[in-house]
Design an enzyme around this catalytic site. Structure first.
Site, PDB file in Angstrom:
ATOM      1  N   ASP A  73       0.872  -1.170   0.000  1.00  0.00           N
ATOM      2  CA  ASP A  73       0.000   0.000   0.000  1.00  0.00           C
ATOM      3  C   ASP A  73       0.909   1.219   0.000  1.00  0.00           C
ATOM      4  O   ASP A  73       1.428   1.612   1.039  1.00  0.00           O
ATOM      5  CB  ASP A  73      -0.902  -0.034   1.236  1.00  0.00           C
ATOM      6  N   HIS A 118      -9.737  -2.048   0.573  1.00  0.00           N
ATOM      7  CA  HIS A 118      -8.806  -2.338  -0.512  1.00  0.00           C
ATOM      8  C   HIS A 118      -9.219  -3.635  -1.200  1.00  0.00           C
ATOM      9  O   HIS A 118      -9.992  -4.425  -0.657  1.00  0.00           O
ATOM     10  CB  HIS A 118      -7.385  -2.521   0.018  1.00  0.00           C
TER      11      HIS A 118
END
Length: 223
Positions: A118, A214
């Site tokens: 990320d 996500h």
């Protein structure tokens, strides 16, 4: 498989189901409970495991871990977000500078790297649903996007974009607000960067996996 933002200590993670499938599990948690943390699960035993990136603050936040193999290394990284204000945005920029130097130094001894994580940055306008209204938003600031350009110019390949050049509306994160995911108003802030002699055979994003805000990115490499 690389994980970011575990928000858990190793003893709080039940790994038995992973292990029953033949995976070895490695976790690097933040010292602060319920915060940050990264992990990697693998069916192939690494020759070495390294937790941290040589920085006291970022290592205390559990942001980087590395598994070494005979062919190269896999890194799971969780970049700071900068969304909580100027102080954390400054921390984010400092992290970017430190991480860049750390990885470039690592490449001298391990040229084949797979940096999964990320990154909390959209690189290009195509990576965000509304680049105009977000031009001053953390995660799409000019200095952050410039860092991503420097990162890829330094010898890393954006595995997804290398095979999906010009394809819009491919995102890996959606806000929980305003029904963003259903309307696909997202950001592509998760990347798998590849360096060295590793060949990218295939790469993609799986928005059908809806276990968090996500979704997974994946890559198939030929070593």
């Amino acid at each position: 498989m690389c994980f970011q933002e575990l928000k858990a200590l190793p003893e709080q993670i039940d790994a038995t189901e992973f292990e029953s499938l033949g995976y070895q599990c490695y976790w690097f948690s933040a010292q602060k409970k319920g915060y940050s943390g990264v992990g990697i699960i693998t069916r192939h035993a690494p020759v070495n495991v390294v937790n941290g990136c040589g920085h006291e603050l970022y290592d205390s936040e559990g942001r980087v871990m590395r598994l070494d193999y005979s062919w190269g290394s896999v890194i799971s990284a969780y970049f700071p977000s900068g969304t909580s204000g100027d102080e954390r945005q400054n921390v984010k920029m400092d992290f970017l500078n430190h991480f860049f130097d750390h990885i470039q130094d690592l490449r001298k001894s391990i040229p084949n790297l797979v940096v999964c994580g990320d990154y909390n940055i959209c690189h290009q306008a195509i990576d965000i649903h509304d680049p105009v209204s977000n031009k001053n938003s953390t995660g799409f600031l000019p200095e952050e996007r410039d860092w991503m350009s420097k990162w890829f110019d330094s010898g890393f390949t954006d595995s997804f974009r290398s095979l999906h050049e010009g394809e819009a509306h491919n995102y890996t994160w959606w806000s929980f607000r305003a029904n963003a995911r259903a309307n696909n108003k997202g950001w592509r802030i998760d990347y798998i960067s590849v360096s060295g002699d590793l060949n990218i055979a295939d790469a993609g994003i799986d928005p059908s996996a809806k276990h968090s805000d996500h979704c997974p990115s994946w890559v198939k490499l030929v070593v």
